[in-house]
Design a protein around this motif. Sequence first.
Motif, PDB file in Angstrom:
ATOM      1  N   THR A 139       1.107  -1.523   0.159  1.00  0.00           N
ATOM      2  CA  THR A 139      -0.001  -0.095   0.254  1.00  0.00           C
ATOM      3  C   THR A 139       1.105   1.254   0.092  1.00  0.00           C
ATOM      4  OG1 THR A 139      -1.581  -1.202   0.850  1.00  0.00           O
ATOM      5  CG2 THR A 139      -1.385   1.245   1.428  1.00  0.00           C
ATOM      6  N   ASP A 140       0.759   2.358  -1.294  1.00  0.00           N
ATOM      7  CA  ASP A 140       1.800   3.288  -0.961  1.00  0.00           C
ATOM      8  C   ASP A 140       1.227   4.441  -0.169  1.00  0.00           C
ATOM      9  OD1 ASP A 140       3.666   4.557  -2.242  1.00  0.00           O
ATOM     10  OD2 ASP A 140       2.333   6.148  -3.663  1.00  0.00           O
ATOM     11  N   ASN A 141       1.361   5.113   0.484  1.00  0.00           N
ATOM     12  CA  ASN A 141       1.427   6.475   0.513  1.00  0.00           C
ATOM     13  C   ASN A 141       1.134   6.424   2.215  1.00  0.00           C
ATOM     14  OD1 ASN A 141      -0.109   7.382  -1.874  1.00  0.00           O
ATOM     15  ND2 ASN A 141       1.143   8.818  -1.531  1.00  0.00           N
ATOM     16  N   VAL A 142       1.592   5.488   2.598  1.00  0.00           N
ATOM     17  CA  VAL A 142       0.593   4.825   4.518  1.00  0.00           C
ATOM     18  C   VAL A 142       1.656   5.910   5.349  1.00  0.00           C
ATOM     19  CG1 VAL A 142       0.512   2.270   3.872  1.00  0.00           C
ATOM     20  CG2 VAL A 142       2.473   3.048   4.939  1.00  0.00           C
ATOM     21  N   LEU A 143       3.089   6.812   5.195  1.00  0.00           N
ATOM     22  CA  LEU A 143       2.980   7.775   5.535  1.00  0.00           C
ATOM     23  C   LEU A 143       2.673   9.328   5.494  1.00  0.00           C
ATOM     24  CD1 LEU A 143       6.540   6.294   6.545  1.00  0.00           C
ATOM     25  CD2 LEU A 143       4.743   6.004   8.067  1.00  0.00           C
ATOM     26  N   TRP A 144       2.490   8.817   4.943  1.00  0.00           N
ATOM     27  CA  TRP A 144       1.764  10.163   3.915  1.00  0.00           C
ATOM     28  C   TRP A 144       2.311  11.705   4.580  1.00  0.00           C
ATOM     29  CZ3 TRP A 144      -1.460  10.409   0.193  1.00  0.00           C
ATOM     30  CH2 TRP A 144      -2.554  11.550   0.626  1.00  0.00           C
ATOM     31  N   ASP A 145       4.071  11.325   4.273  1.00  0.00           N
ATOM     32  CA  ASP A 145       4.401  12.675   4.531  1.00  0.00           C
ATOM     33  C   ASP A 145       4.612  13.007   5.115  1.00  0.00           C
ATOM     34  OD1 ASP A 145       5.201  12.737   1.227  1.00  0.00           O
ATOM     35  OD2 ASP A 145       3.416  14.614   1.356  1.00  0.00           O
ATOM     36  N   GLY A 146       4.752  11.759   6.773  1.00  0.00           N
ATOM     37  CA  GLY A 146       4.447  11.999   8.184  1.00  0.00           C
ATOM     38  C   GLY A 146       3.304  12.928   8.711  1.00  0.00           C
ATOM     39  N   LYS A 147       2.480  13.058   7.657  1.00  0.00           N
ATOM     40  CA  LYS A 147       0.781  13.557   8.499  1.00  0.00           C
ATOM     41  C   LYS A 147       0.463  12.616   9.063  1.00  0.00           C
ATOM     42  CE  LYS A 147       1.259  17.542   5.742  1.00  0.00           C
ATOM     43  NZ  LYS A 147       2.246  16.707   4.437  1.00  0.00           N
ATOM     44  N   VAL A 148       0.967  11.108   9.625  1.00  0.00           N
ATOM     45  CA  VAL A 148       0.358  10.457  10.089  1.00  0.00           C
ATOM     46  C   VAL A 148      -0.086  10.384  11.052  1.00  0.00           C
ATOM     47  CG1 VAL A 148      -0.741   9.007   8.409  1.00  0.00           C
ATOM     48  CG2 VAL A 148       1.145   8.884   8.814  1.00  0.00           C
ATOM     49  N   VAL A 149       1.479  10.869  11.574  1.00  0.00           N
ATOM     50  CA  VAL A 149       2.225  11.523  12.576  1.00  0.00           C
ATOM     51  C   VAL A 149       1.793  12.538  13.419  1.00  0.00           C
ATOM     52  CG1 VAL A 149       4.094  11.000  14.300  1.00  0.00           C
ATOM     53  CG2 VAL A 149       3.761  10.106  12.131  1.00  0.00           C
ATOM     54  N   PRO A 150       0.861  12.576  14.622  1.00  0.00           N
ATOM     55  CA  PRO A 150       0.550  13.640  15.139  1.00  0.00           C
ATOM     56  C   PRO A 150       1.960  14.769  15.414  1.00  0.00           C
ATOM     57  CG  PRO A 150      -0.535  12.027  16.189  1.00  0.00           C
ATOM     58  CD  PRO A 150       0.258  11.360  15.376  1.00  0.00           C
ATOM     59  N   ARG A 151       1.488  16.173  14.813  1.00  0.00           N
ATOM     60  CA  ARG A 151       2.632  17.037  15.179  1.00  0.00           C
ATOM     61  C   ARG A 151       3.382  17.058  14.384  1.00  0.00           C
ATOM     62  NH1 ARG A 151      -0.184  15.744  19.390  1.00  0.00           N
ATOM     63  NH2 ARG A 151       1.625  14.640  20.983  1.00  0.00           N
ATOM     64  N   PHE A 152       3.874  16.223  13.841  1.00  0.00           N
ATOM     65  CA  PHE A 152       4.961  15.691  12.821  1.00  0.00           C
ATOM     66  C   PHE A 152       5.727  16.636  11.869  1.00  0.00           C
ATOM     67  CE2 PHE A 152       7.707  14.080   9.528  1.00  0.00           C
ATOM     68  CZ  PHE A 152       9.141  13.672   9.842  1.00  0.00           C
ATOM     69  N   SER A 153       4.305  16.957  10.893  1.00  0.00           N
ATOM     70  CA  SER A 153       4.335  18.200  10.155  1.00  0.00           C
ATOM     71  C   SER A 153       2.761  19.589   9.804  1.00  0.00           C
ATOM     72  CB  SER A 153       4.482  17.464   8.325  1.00  0.00           C
ATOM     73  OG  SER A 153       4.337  18.474   7.440  1.00  0.00           O
ATOM     74  N   ALA A 154       3.707  20.174  10.078  1.00  0.00           N
ATOM     75  CA  ALA A 154       2.691  20.756  10.207  1.00  0.00           C
ATOM     76  C   ALA A 154       2.101  21.659   8.802  1.00  0.00           C
ATOM     77  CB  ALA A 154       2.502  22.294  10.921  1.00  0.00           C
ATOM     78  N   ASP A 155       2.286  21.246   7.575  1.00  0.00           N
ATOM     79  CA  ASP A 155       2.707  21.448   6.407  1.00  0.00           C
ATOM     80  C   ASP A 155       0.732  20.893   5.990  1.00  0.00           C
ATOM     81  OD1 ASP A 155       2.202  22.507   3.619  1.00  0.00           O
ATOM     82  OD2 ASP A 155       4.385  21.487   3.208  1.00  0.00           O
ATOM     83  N   PRO A 156      -0.512  20.935   5.719  1.00  0.00           N
ATOM     84  CA  PRO A 156      -1.072  19.867   5.534  1.00  0.00           C
ATOM     85  C   PRO A 156      -1.495  20.510   4.064  1.00  0.00           C
ATOM     86  CG  PRO A 156      -1.419  22.908   6.078  1.00  0.00           C
ATOM     87  CD  PRO A 156      -0.923  22.497   5.867  1.00  0.00           C
ATOM     88  N   ASP A 157      -0.198  19.917   3.385  1.00  0.00           N
ATOM     89  CA  ASP A 157      -0.433  19.371   1.639  1.00  0.00           C
ATOM     90  C   ASP A 157      -2.044  18.381   1.739  1.00  0.00           C
ATOM     91  OD1 ASP A 157       1.673  20.869   1.527  1.00  0.00           O
ATOM     92  OD2 ASP A 157       2.801  18.910   1.426  1.00  0.00           O
ATOM     93  N   HIS A 158      -2.231  17.769   2.150  1.00  0.00           N
ATOM     94  CA  HIS A 158      -3.737  16.488   2.371  1.00  0.00           C
ATOM     95  C   HIS A 158      -4.774  17.406   3.343  1.00  0.00           C
ATOM     96  CE1 HIS A 158       0.156  14.909   0.351  1.00  0.00           C
ATOM     97  NE2 HIS A 158       0.295  14.443   0.860  1.00  0.00           N
ATOM     98  N   THR A 159      -5.733  16.402   2.595  1.00  0.00           N
ATOM     99  CA  THR A 159      -7.238  17.265   3.367  1.00  0.00           C
ATOM    100  C   THR A 159      -6.554  15.833   4.350  1.00  0.00           C
ATOM    101  OG1 THR A 159      -8.265  14.827   2.301  1.00  0.00           O
ATOM    102  CG2 THR A 159      -8.283  17.269   1.256  1.00  0.00           C
ATOM    103  N   PRO A 160      -7.203  16.783   6.009  1.00  0.00           N
ATOM    104  CA  PRO A 160      -8.102  15.778   7.007  1.00  0.00           C
ATOM    105  C   PRO A 160      -8.605  14.670   6.605  1.00  0.00           C
ATOM    106  CG  PRO A 160      -8.049  18.512   7.128  1.00  0.00           C
ATOM    107  CD  PRO A 160      -8.456  17.871   5.730  1.00  0.00           C
ATOM    108  N   GLU A 161      -9.363  14.330   5.414  1.00  0.00           N
ATOM    109  CA  GLU A 161     -10.300  13.120   5.593  1.00  0.00           C
ATOM    110  C   GLU A 161      -8.945  12.063   4.618  1.00  0.00           C
ATOM    111  OE1 GLU A 161     -12.891  16.533   5.949  1.00  0.00           O
ATOM    112  OE2 GLU A 161     -10.835  16.122   4.814  1.00  0.00           O
ATOM    113  N   GLU A 162      -8.281  12.200   4.289  1.00  0.00           N
ATOM    114  CA  GLU A 162      -7.307  11.261   3.546  1.00  0.00           C
ATOM    115  C   GLU A 162      -6.201  11.481   4.568  1.00  0.00           C
ATOM    116  OE1 GLU A 162      -6.672  12.569  -1.008  1.00  0.00           O
ATOM    117  OE2 GLU A 162      -6.325  13.860   0.583  1.00  0.00           O
ATOM    118  N   THR A 163      -6.075  11.899   5.661  1.00  0.00           N
ATOM    119  CA  THR A 163      -5.260  11.694   6.462  1.00  0.00           C
ATOM    120  C   THR A 163      -5.481  10.904   7.788  1.00  0.00           C
ATOM    121  OG1 THR A 163      -4.089  13.729   6.032  1.00  0.00           O
ATOM    122  CG2 THR A 163      -3.454  12.928   8.241  1.00  0.00           C
TER     123      THR A 163
END
Length: 191
Positions: free
Chosen positions: A158-182
Amino acid sequence: MGLIVPDAVEGYLATLNRGSDDVLNRIARDNESRGLPLVDAEVGALLRVLATAIGARRILEIGTAIGYSGIWLAGALPPDGMLITLELDETRAREARENFGRAGLADRTSVIVGDAQLKISKVAGPFDVIFQDGAKQLYVPLLDRLVALLRPRGLLITDNVLWDGKVVPRFSADPDHTPEETRAIAEYNER
């Protein structure tokens, strides 16, 4: 610098990736201006290695786009192997078929157009490899069916399981992806 893999490491890996071909290079080059969500060449090479390592003869891909990752996967198949790939968008599916033809892989690929959540019930397994890279909100709803379609000891990738770090709370503040996707990916990871 990359958040997950530093740019220097990605650059180094790119120098080792000599398994690409003219069709893959052209698709990647043309996509620089289009910005379609294609895997990196390093991911493509890894997909091919994994499929080759388990002797894949049947591969299922969710999310064809224009066939880039599918070419990497189908390139690992023997002449009588088959990649079945699902794509929602008719225009992208048509372009994928053209790219499979240019890569000399048309006889090993079948592009199914439509909603993966509906079409997946019409697909018969078992598959040696399943590559999931479609709509992130479908990751969890498709999971049980995809696992059921795998052969024993098959690979679900499965691709994108780390989602540029967005799945880790407070790891990345840059909201490139929708919260629903994350949220969908985080839920998938937990399952």
